[in-house]
Design a protein around this motif. Structure first.
Motif, PDB file in Angstrom:
ATOM      1  N   THR A 184       4.965  12.151  -4.600  1.00 34.95           N
ATOM      2  CA  THR A 184       3.698  12.287  -3.863  1.00 34.95           C
ATOM      3  C   THR A 184       3.605  13.602  -3.078  1.00 34.95           C
ATOM      4  O   THR A 184       2.661  13.793  -2.313  1.00 34.95           O
ATOM      5  N   THR A 185       4.565  14.494  -3.264  1.00 32.27           N
ATOM      6  CA  THR A 185       4.614  15.735  -2.470  1.00 32.27           C
ATOM      7  C   THR A 185       3.359  16.578  -2.619  1.00 32.27           C
ATOM      8  O   THR A 185       2.771  17.042  -1.632  1.00 32.27           O
ATOM      9  N   GLU A 186       2.888  16.771  -3.836  1.00 36.89           N
ATOM     10  CA  GLU A 186       1.783  17.710  -4.075  1.00 36.89           C
ATOM     11  C   GLU A 186       0.431  17.140  -3.633  1.00 36.89           C
ATOM     12  O   GLU A 186      -0.304  17.775  -2.882  1.00 36.89           O
ATOM     13  N   SER A 187       0.090  15.950  -4.102  1.00 40.14           N
ATOM     14  CA  SER A 187      -1.263  15.426  -3.854  1.00 40.14           C
ATOM     15  C   SER A 187      -1.325  14.415  -2.712  1.00 40.14           C
ATOM     16  O   SER A 187      -2.413  14.062  -2.257  1.00 40.14           O
ATOM     17  N   GLN A 215       6.956   2.012   6.155  1.00 39.48           N
ATOM     18  CA  GLN A 215       6.995   3.119   7.115  1.00 39.48           C
ATOM     19  C   GLN A 215       6.463   4.411   6.511  1.00 39.48           C
ATOM     20  O   GLN A 215       5.933   5.258   7.228  1.00 39.48           O
ATOM     21  N   ARG A 216       6.572   4.567   5.198  1.00 39.44           N
ATOM     22  CA  ARG A 216       6.261   5.851   4.566  1.00 39.44           C
ATOM     23  C   ARG A 216       5.046   5.841   3.650  1.00 39.44           C
ATOM     24  O   ARG A 216       4.490   6.887   3.338  1.00 39.44           O
ATOM     25  N   PHE A 217       4.644   4.643   3.178  1.00 37.44           N
ATOM     26  CA  PHE A 217       3.542   4.587   2.206  1.00 37.44           C
ATOM     27  C   PHE A 217       2.571   3.447   2.503  1.00 37.44           C
ATOM     28  O   PHE A 217       2.951   2.406   3.032  1.00 37.44           O
ATOM     29  N   LEU A 276       0.418   4.819  -4.752  1.00 31.45           N
ATOM     30  CA  LEU A 276       1.160   5.073  -3.505  1.00 31.45           C
ATOM     31  C   LEU A 276       0.515   6.225  -2.758  1.00 31.45           C
ATOM     32  O   LEU A 276       0.157   7.243  -3.368  1.00 31.45           O
ATOM     33  N   ARG A 277       0.380   6.089  -1.437  1.00 29.58           N
ATOM     34  CA  ARG A 277      -0.156   7.166  -0.599  1.00 29.58           C
ATOM     35  C   ARG A 277       0.774   7.424   0.574  1.00 29.58           C
ATOM     36  O   ARG A 277       1.238   6.479   1.228  1.00 29.58           O
ATOM     37  N   ASN A 278       1.073   8.689   0.820  1.00 28.57           N
ATOM     38  CA  ASN A 278       1.887   9.044   1.990  1.00 28.57           C
ATOM     39  C   ASN A 278       1.167   8.656   3.281  1.00 28.57           C
ATOM     40  O   ASN A 278      -0.059   8.778   3.384  1.00 28.57           O
ATOM     41  N   ILE A 279       1.934   8.224   4.251  1.00 24.85           N
ATOM     42  CA  ILE A 279       1.360   7.939   5.570  1.00 24.85           C
ATOM     43  C   ILE A 279       1.627   9.134   6.478  1.00 24.85           C
ATOM     44  O   ILE A 279       2.753   9.589   6.589  1.00 24.85           O
TER      45      ILE A 279
END
Length: 514
Positions: A185-188, A481-483, A511-514
């Protein structure tokens, strides 16, 4: 000489007649006697078919259902147990099926199931059971004094103190999975991904570290072999109950036997290496194998008899199937349920923030996660890892108001009980973790805790349930905690049983970063 010849002929004829009688009793007389008892008791089912019973119809229905997915729903019993559902729908609650020459009567009353599980000496695991016995042994299948001795030897590996020691290995494996998802998920900042292979590998990774410690890479090899064995068994579903099945010259059979030998060889090498380390005093190993061998050594020193090498091999095989399958299923269905019910995902995340804040995850903090525990219990209810258990009578045995004859198999319909509206209410097929807000005993409609048995019940309750719950809580805390996550449009709902209940078409989430 003529007299001697007559004696020999008489002996041969007697042997042939004796074997013929046994064969006739096995393939016809005893099945028909048990069928008569069932029908006299008001049970209904298909008429007995010579040798195969219902196995052809069962295999056909399973293969058809495996090709399909279902709408996204928690009402999954007809999909997860298609043949059993077909029989119960056709004949009613008091019904039975044929596993080859053996009839299996369904038991759906939770009090009767509890009674059966509390009396393991009278209601034993069926022997033999080809599907199970081809893959696993150990505590799962041993009986009587042998089971008591083995349970005593294995118990220390799963006590609370050792679980605390293993927590760092569990946390490390979970963090490795999270790191892989962070890279995706680093880029988008978001991505569609099938989380099931990652979670499946996580469970194998955890059991490899906690069971074998320094032999972790060899442990991963065991995990891969056993996964292949499960696939091969499904390929041989039609011939599992055929006498002499292991001699039938098909590719799946040959490969299965090769894997059995390879698995035994890998495990023997790991065990022998660890035994030498213990004998030379190379320091204590705080993993399941090390603790098991230390406990076994102590048992032999004190009582003269412990586990054999074959016994230890069987327990190690069981670590994998029971340890990894149960936990991976619990984690993946928790993620699917929280994707479907975003309000519970939010509540669980808020609780984690309140408990841990900016602190690092620790073992003691897991006990404070009340909402997450409710969620996991509800997932265990709806997507129970033990969907059906079988027990057998070895003599005439009283159960409720019945006197069950020897040789009868009983199917304990755990999933049906977990979805029963009379027990859980009209919302039995809905995801409502708050039914557990006052504990398990108060979650049912006045039925107490008896109808909830995701890890079985009684003396033979799953020895690794605390390890499974610790791993599931650790994984879900780190994920939440992270997604944030939701179902992907490409998600296909497919809770189909192998030994437990994996998603056969994966678990495609966003999945989405928080």
């Amino acid at each position: 000489m003529e007299t001697m010849g007559r004696v020999i002929i008489a002996i041969v004829v007697a042997v042939i007649l004796g074997w013929g009688w046994k064969l006739l009793n096995w393939v016809w007389l005893k099945p028909k006697k048990l069928e008569k008892w069932l029908r006299d008791e008001g049970y209904k089912g298909n008429p007995y078919k010579l040798l195969m019973g219902d196995m052809i119809e069962l295999a056909t229905i399973i293969k058809e259902v495996k090709l399909k997915s279902i709408p996204v729903t928690h009402d999954i019993t007809s999909y997860a147990l298609p043949f059993d559902h077909h029989i119960i729908s056709k004949y009613g609650e008091k019904s039975f099926v044929w596993s080859g020459t053996r009839p299996r009567m369904y038991i759906r009353d939770p009090e009767l199931i509890k009674e059966i599980l509390l009396r393991p000496d009278e209601f034993r695991k069926p022997h033999p059971e080809p599907f199970r016995d081809s893959l696993i042994g150990g505590l799962l299948v041993t009986e009587g004094h042998k089971w008591i001795k083995h349970r005593k030897i294995v118990n220390p590996a799963f006590n609370l103190q050792n679980l605390k020691i293993m927590f760092s290995a569990i946390s490390s494996s979970c963090s490795d999975m999270i790191h892989k998802w962070e890279l995706l998920t680093t880029e988008s900042g978001s991505i569609e991904v099938d989380v099931w292979p990652y979670i499946d590998n996580l469970a194998g990774d955890v059991i490899s570290r906690t069971a074998f410690g320094s032999s972790y890479e060899e442990g991963k090899k065991i995990f891969r072999i056993q996964k292949e064995q499960i696939d091969l068994l499904f390929q041989m579903l039609y011939i599992l109950l055929v006498p002499g099945r292991r001699f039938i010259p098909i590719r799946a059979n040959r490969k299965f036997k090769e894997n059995v030998n390879e698995l035994r060889s890998v495990l023997m090498a790991i065990i022998n290496k660890r035994k030498k380390a213990i004998e030379t005093g190379e320091g204590k190993q705080h993993d399941l194998l090390g603790i098991l061998l230390e406990s076994n050594k102590k048992e032999i020193e004190e009582h003269g008899v412990g586990m054999s090498m074959e016994d230890v091999i069987e327990e190690c095989k069981l670590f994998y199937i029971a340890g990894s399958e149960t936990t991976s299923n619990l984690i993946v269905w928790t993620m699917v349920c929280l994707s479907m019910h975003q309000e519970w995902q939010t509540r669980a995340r808020e609780e984690i923030v309140n408990v841990f804040g900016d602190k690092e995850l620790d073992f003691e903090g897991l006990k404070s996660l009340k909402i997450l525990t409710m969620i996991l219990n509800e997932v265990l209810r709806l997507y129970t890892p033990v969907i059906m258990m079988t027990r057998a009578t070895h003599k005439e045995t009283k159960l409720g108001n019945m006197m069950i004859p020897s040789g009868m198999h009983l199917s304990l319909a755990m999933m049906h009980v977990h979805h029963d509206r009379e027990i859980w209410g009209d919302d039995a097929n809905e995801f409502k973790p708050d039914r557990f807000v006052e504990g398990i005993a108060n979650a049912t409609k006045g039925k107490g805790s008896s109808p909830f048995f995701p890890f079985s019940n009684g003396p033979r309750v799953c020895i690794g349930q605390n390890l499974a719950m610790t791993e599931a809580k650790t994984a879900m805390v780190l994920v939440l905690q992270r997604f944030s996550f939701e179902l992907s449009p490409s998600y296909k709902h497919s809770p189909f049983p192998v030994f437990t209940l994996p998603p056969q078409f994966g678990a495609h989430l966003i999945l989405r970063n928080i």
